[in-house]
Design a protein around this motif. Structure first.
Motif, PDB file in Angstrom:
ATOM      1  N   GLN A 210     -42.763   5.572  27.429  1.00  0.00           N
ATOM      2  CA  GLN A 210     -42.860   4.424  28.335  1.00  0.00           C
ATOM      3  C   GLN A 210     -43.685   3.308  27.711  1.00  0.00           C
ATOM      4  O   GLN A 210     -43.344   2.117  27.840  1.00  0.00           O
ATOM      5  CB  GLN A 210     -43.482   4.863  29.665  1.00  0.00           C
ATOM      6  CG  GLN A 210     -43.252   3.884  30.812  1.00  0.00           C
ATOM      7  CD  GLN A 210     -41.789   3.636  31.079  1.00  0.00           C
ATOM      8  OE1 GLN A 210     -40.976   4.567  31.065  1.00  0.00           O
ATOM      9  NE2 GLN A 210     -41.420   2.383  31.293  1.00  0.00           N
ATOM     10  N   ASP A 211     -44.765   3.662  27.037  1.00  0.00           N
ATOM     11  CA  ASP A 211     -45.574   2.643  26.346  1.00  0.00           C
ATOM     12  C   ASP A 211     -44.742   1.921  25.292  1.00  0.00           C
ATOM     13  O   ASP A 211     -44.853   0.696  25.122  1.00  0.00           O
ATOM     14  CB  ASP A 211     -46.795   3.287  25.684  1.00  0.00           C
ATOM     15  CG  ASP A 211     -47.876   3.653  26.694  1.00  0.00           C
ATOM     16  OD1 ASP A 211     -47.815   3.155  27.835  1.00  0.00           O
ATOM     17  OD2 ASP A 211     -48.770   4.449  26.345  1.00  0.00           O
ATOM     18  N   GLU A 214     -42.395  -0.568  26.984  1.00  0.00           N
ATOM     19  CA  GLU A 214     -43.132  -1.745  27.458  1.00  0.00           C
ATOM     20  C   GLU A 214     -43.510  -2.649  26.291  1.00  0.00           C
ATOM     21  O   GLU A 214     -43.437  -3.877  26.396  1.00  0.00           O
ATOM     22  CB  GLU A 214     -44.379  -1.303  28.218  1.00  0.00           C
ATOM     23  CG  GLU A 214     -44.062  -0.607  29.543  1.00  0.00           C
ATOM     24  CD  GLU A 214     -45.303  -0.062  30.227  1.00  0.00           C
ATOM     25  OE1 GLU A 214     -46.409  -0.245  29.670  1.00  0.00           O
ATOM     26  OE2 GLU A 214     -45.171   0.550  31.310  1.00  0.00           O
ATOM     27  N   THR A 217     -40.488  -4.575  25.158  1.00  0.00           N
ATOM     28  CA  THR A 217     -40.267  -5.710  26.060  1.00  0.00           C
ATOM     29  C   THR A 217     -41.131  -6.892  25.653  1.00  0.00           C
ATOM     30  O   THR A 217     -40.657  -8.043  25.588  1.00  0.00           O
ATOM     31  CB  THR A 217     -40.577  -5.302  27.509  1.00  0.00           C
ATOM     32  OG1 THR A 217     -39.712  -4.235  27.901  1.00  0.00           O
ATOM     33  CG2 THR A 217     -40.385  -6.475  28.455  1.00  0.00           C
ATOM     34  N   ARG A 218     -42.401  -6.632  25.357  1.00  0.00           N
ATOM     35  CA  ARG A 218     -43.303  -7.712  24.922  1.00  0.00           C
ATOM     36  C   ARG A 218     -42.851  -8.308  23.597  1.00  0.00           C
ATOM     37  O   ARG A 218     -42.936  -9.525  23.380  1.00  0.00           O
ATOM     38  CB  ARG A 218     -44.735  -7.177  24.772  1.00  0.00           C
ATOM     39  CG  ARG A 218     -45.391  -6.750  26.073  1.00  0.00           C
ATOM     40  CD  ARG A 218     -45.684  -7.931  26.999  1.00  0.00           C
ATOM     41  NE  ARG A 218     -46.421  -8.986  26.319  1.00  0.00           N
ATOM     42  CZ  ARG A 218     -47.740  -8.987  26.118  1.00  0.00           C
ATOM     43  NH1 ARG A 218     -48.468  -7.965  26.534  1.00  0.00           N
ATOM     44  NH2 ARG A 218     -48.326  -9.997  25.515  1.00  0.00           N
TER      45      ARG A 218
END
Length: 559
Positions: A210-211, A214, A217-218
Motif C-alpha cells: 500500500q505504501d 501511494e 501516486t505521488r
C-alpha cells in the motif's frame, strides 16, 4: 496505391500488392460483409500466417487495410469521423484471426466507437471454405460489459443481415438509454490520465504494498499526471509475459477505457517484451515506475550538468529495452535462418544510443573532475562540508533555505529539486568561561532526494552529484517524521548510502516536520533514536539545537 499498415515486415511484395487490391473492394450499403471480401481476407491471412483487419465506412468503401489483430491495428483519432457522442463512428472492422473476439479486441472496438467488429475464424487446412465461422460484436449501453457478441454464425447467415437496420437499432438503444460512447473515445487531454496497476507478490507485506502504491501516486502527480484509477492483483510472482494475469489484463483494458485513461503505469520495472505485450493488448501506452522517475528528473533538471546526467540515465534505461520491441526490430545475421538485408533498425538504434552513452560518460567524467577540483579548493580553505541527504520530499531544501536564507525551489512534490546547491552557514559558539564567541563557517550542500528502489541507471548517471555526499565532512540525514512510512524511508536511504563508496564522516539524524505529528509519535521516535535532532524547518523549531550539534570542531558533536 494506398498503403498497408501494421506488421508488414517480412511480407513479399506480391503479398503486399494483394493486400493493396483490397482497397478496390466495395460492399453494398446494407451489407455487413460480402462473401468475396470474406473469402479474400481468409485466403490472404492463411497464406501469410498472420491476422488481418479491414476497416470499412458506411458506404461500403475500404478505408484501411492492416496486418494484425483489432487491438494492434486501431485507427488513429484523426482517421475516425467526427460524430455525435450518441452515435457510433461510422467505421466497422472486418478481422480474420484464429479465435473468437477476445476482450482486447472488444475494448479496441469500444475505444474507437466502431459500428461493429466482425471476426472471421479461418477453417482448417483442406476445407473448401476458407472461413469456418464468424462472430458479430457491437457496443451496448451497459457500463459493466458494454458489448454484445453473437453466437457463432456461418458466412451465409452473416451476409444476409441488413446492416442498416442493425445500426439503426443499436444507435437507438444507445440514444434512448442516455449512454454516451464518449467515455470510450481517445482522450485528448493536455496531460496524462493515468491508470495505476499494482502487483502484490509474496515478498511484500500488505503495508509495504500500500505504501508503494501511494508513493507511485505521488510520483505520477509530480510528473504532472492525473491518477484516475487503480487496479491491483495478488499473485505469487509476476507473469513473465504480462506481469499480471490475462484476466486482469482485460480488466485493466476495460478500466482504462471506462475511466478515459491514456497511460498505464505499473508499480514495478517492466521488460521490453512485457511492455510490448501489454501495449498490443491494451492499446494504450504502458510505462513502469522507473520511467516515471526518469520523467520527473527530466522535468526538474535545470543546470547543464543535471540535464547531462538525466539524459545518460534515460539512455542507459532504454538500451537494454530495445530488445523485444517487435518483429520489425528483430536481428538478422549471417547464419542459417538469420540471413537478411543487413543491419536492421534495432542494430542502428543500439549503436547510435551506445555512442551517445559513451559520449555522455566522458562528459560526466569531466564533471566529476571539475567538482573534485572545487572540493580540493574548499579543503585548502579548511571549510567543512555538510551534505543534506534523505528521502525525497523530506524537507532538505526547506531546511537549507531556513538556515542559510537560500532561495532554492521548494514544493510539496517528489524530487522538487534535482541540482545540488551549496550555501555558506556561519555558526556561533560561546565560551562561557572566557565570555567570548567564536564564529565557524561550514558549507551546506543540498543533494538529490533518494527513494525506495532508486533506479540503478540514476545512481550510475548521478555519480558526479552523489560524490558530493561521499566526499562531505559529515551528513545530515533528514527524515520526514510526519510520513507514515518514515521508518522504511530511513532504511531506503541507508541502503542507497551503503551502495555508494565508503564515507568517513559522521551522520546526524534529523527528524523534520515535528509540528505535523502527535506527541505519541514524537515520543516513539525520540525513544528509538535518542541521539537524533528533532526540528520543524518551516516553523523554525529545534534549529538552535541543530546549530549546536553542527559545531564540527568538536569531534563528538555529530554522531
Amino acid at each position: 496505391m494506398a498503403s498497408v499498415s501494421g506488421n508488414v515486415q517480412g511480407l513479399k511484395n506480391s503479398q503486399i500488392k494483394q493486400l493493396q487490391q483490397l482497397y478496390q473492394e466495395r460492399l453494398t450499403s446494407d451489407g455487413v460483409v460480402s462473401l468475396k471480401l470474406a473469402h479474400n481476407l481468409g485466403k490472404l491471412s492463411k497464406a501469410m500466417h498472420r491476422p488481418l483487419c479491414c476497416y470499412l465506412d458506411r458506404r461500403g468503401q475500404v478505408v484501411e487495410v492492416a496486418v494484425g489483430t483489432p487491438e494492434q491495428t486501431q485507427l488513429s483519432p484523426e482517421a475516425l469521423p467526427r460524430r455525435s457522442t450518441e452515435r457510433l463512428s461510422g467505421i466497422r472492422c472486418i478481422a480474420v484471426q484464429s479465435h473468437a473476439p477476445d476482450q482486447a479486441a472488444l475494448v479496441a472496438m469500444l475505444r474507437q466507437r466502431l459500428d461493429a467488429l466482425v471476426v472471421l475464424v479461418p477453417a482448417a487446412d483442406g476445407a473448401a471454405d476458407p472461413i469456418e465461422v464468424a462472430y458479430l460484436a457491437h457496443v451496448v449501453p451497459d457500463i459493466e460489459q458494454p458489448w454484445a457478441v453473437s453466437s457463432p454464425l456461418s458466412l451465409d447467415d452473416l451476409t444476409v443481415e441488413d446492416f442498416n437496420d442493425l445500426l439503426h437499432e443499436w444507435e437507438s438503444e444507445l440514444r434512448e438509454s442516455g449512454f454516451s460512447s464518449d467515455q470510450f473515445q481517445y482522450v485528448q487531454a493536455d496531460h496524462d490520465r493515468v491508470l495505476l496497476v499494482g502487483l502484490m507478490t509474496d515478498d511484500l507485506s500488505s503495508h509495504q504494498f500500500q505504501d508503494g502504491l501511494e508513493e507511485l501516486t505521488r510520483l505520477v502527480e509530480s510528473a504532472r499526471g492525473e491518477v484516475v484509477g487503480t487496479v491491483v492483483q495478488k499473485r505469487s510472482q509476476p507473469h513473465p509475459q504480462t506481469v499480471i494475469g490475462q484476466g486482469k489484463v482485460s480488466e485493466v483494458g476495460l478500466q482504462a477505457q471506462t475511466l478515459g485513461a491514456n497511460l498505464i503505469v505499473f508499480d514495478r520495472d517492466l521488460t521490453a517484451t512485457q511492455i510490448r505485450n501489454l501495449e498490443q493488448t491494451l492499446g494504450e501506452r504502458v510505462v513502469d515506475r522507473t520511467a516515471v522517475i526518469l520523467d520527473i528528473f527530466a522535468q526538474r533538471a535545470q543546470s547543464q550538468a543535471g540535464k547531462l546526467q538525466v539524459e545518460l540515465a534515460q539512455l542507459e534505461y532504454l538500451l537494454p529495452r530495445l530488445r523485444g520491441r517487435g518483429q520489425s526490430l528483430s536481428r538478422l545475421g549471417g547464419g542459417i535462418g538469420t540471413r537478411g538485408p543487413g543491419e536492421t533498425k534495432l542494430e542502428t538504434e543500439r549503436r547510435t544510443i551506445q555512442r551517445r552513452i559513451d559520449q555522455l560518460q566522458q562528459e560526466v567524467n569531466q564533471l566529476q573532475a571539475h567538482r573534485a577540483r572545487l572540493r580540493q579548493q574548499r579543503e585548502q580553505q579548511e571549510i567543512p562540508v555538510v551534505a543534506l541527504v534523505g528521502y525525497t520530499n523530506a524537507g532538505k531544501s526547506t531546511l537549507l533555505n531556513t538556515l542559510t536564507q537560500a532561495e532554492v525551489y521548494t514544493a510539496d512534490q517528489l524530487f522538487a529539486t534535482l541540482d545540488p546547491t551549496t550555501r555558506r552557514l556561519t555558526l556561533t559558539q560561546t565560551d562561557p568561561e572566557a565570555g567570548t564567541q567564536e564564529r565557524h563557517d561550514i558549507l551546506l550542500t543540498d543533494t538529490v532526494g533518494f527513494i525506495h528502489h532508486l533506479p540503478p541507471a540514476l545512481i550510475d548517471a548521478f555519480r558526479a552529484t552523489l560524490e558530493e555526499v561521499t566526499q562531505a565532512t559529515a551528513l545530515l540525514h533528514v527524515v520526514d517524521l510526519s510520513h507514515p512510512a518514515w521508518q522504511s524511508h530511513i532504511e531506503s536511504v541507508e541502503e542507497v548510502l551503503q551502495s555508494l563508496p565508503a564515507m568517513s564522516g559522521p551522520i546526524l539524524l534529523v527528524f523534520n516536520k515535528i509540528d505535523q505529528v502527535n506527541s505519541e509519535q514524537l515520543a516513539t521516535a525520540q525513544q528509538t533514536y535518542p541521539d537524533a535532532v528533532f526540528i520543524s524547518a518551516t516553523q523554525r523549531l529545534g534549529l538552535e539545537t541543530l546549530r549546536q550539534r553542527l559545531q564540527l570542531d568538536q569531534p563528538t558533536a555529530v554522531a
